[in-house]
Design an enzyme around this catalytic site. Structure first.
Site, PDB file in Angstrom:
ATOM      1  CG  ASN A  61     -55.104  35.934  -2.675  1.00  0.00           C
ATOM      2  OD1 ASN A  61     -56.082  36.545  -3.088  1.00  0.00           O
ATOM      3  ND2 ASN A  61     -55.175  35.116  -1.639  1.00  0.00           N
ATOM      4  CD  GLU A  74     -49.342  42.165  -1.776  1.00  0.00           C
ATOM      5  OE1 GLU A  74     -49.854  41.081  -2.142  1.00  0.00           O
ATOM      6  OE2 GLU A  74     -49.195  42.472  -0.583  1.00  0.00           O
ATOM      7  CB  CYS A 114     -46.100  38.479   2.955  1.00  0.00           C
ATOM      8  SG  CYS A 114     -45.559  38.117   1.263  1.00  0.00           S
ATOM      9  CB  CYS A 117     -45.342  41.183  -1.166  1.00  0.00           C
ATOM     10  SG  CYS A 117     -46.284  39.839  -1.930  1.00  0.00           S
TER      11      CYS A 117
END
Length: 162
Positions: A61, A74, A114, A117
């Site tokens: 991230n 991701e 999330c 994603c």
């Protein structure tokens, strides 16, 4: 009333996985540690994408002081796949996290993607026409294996709706 349900495999530790699956999960943890840039939240997330040609593409991230301008691990990894390995089938994605030691550990909580994603993973799955399996991990070693990304987004929004 209608319900959604799905089956998944739960493992108490990485050692219960096959050697290949252990490698992809380990790559996700390594990506969280070495590639994540999370100076604000201290919540480092890593993703590792296993391609059909055997390549593993990692991402971490990337936070930004102008919230919410960051990007999840991701999507970092999937963007790298798209740029470097166009047309190669994605077999699986492992997602792991490393919480800063100054915070309470999340213990056995398994990290799940999330909503953005989930939609992004489904877009890749729809494009390739083959399921993408997911390995969702906790800090303590618990792993969930989900055989099809669609299980995490059963009412997916796709191009058929446009």
């Amino acid at each position: 009333m209608q319900r959604f349900s799905f089956e998944y495999e739960s493992f108490h530790s990485m050692e219960e996985l096959s050697n290949l699956d252990q490698a992809i999960v380990a790559a996700a943890f390594e990506a969280a540690e070495k590639l994540a840039y999370a100076p604000y939240s201290k919540f480092k997330v890593g993703a590792a994408v296993l391609l059909s040609n055997g390549e593993v593409v990692r991402g971490g991230n990337q936070e930004n002081a102008a919230f919410p301008a960051g990007i999840c691990a991701e999507r970092v990894a999937l963007s790298a796949v798209s740029a470097s390995y166009p047309g190669i089938i994605i077999k699986s994605i492992a997602i792991a996290y490393n919480k800063n030691k100054d915070f309470n550990r999340l213990d056995e909580r398994v990290l799940s993607p999330c909503g953005i994603c989930r939609q992004t993973i489904m877009e890749y799955q729809n494009r390739q026409g083959k399921p993408i399996s997911l390995f969702l991990n906790s800090e303590t070693g618990i792993v969930y294996k989900i055989k099809d990304a669609q299980f995490l987004l059963p009412l997916t929004f796709n191009g058929d709706l446009l």
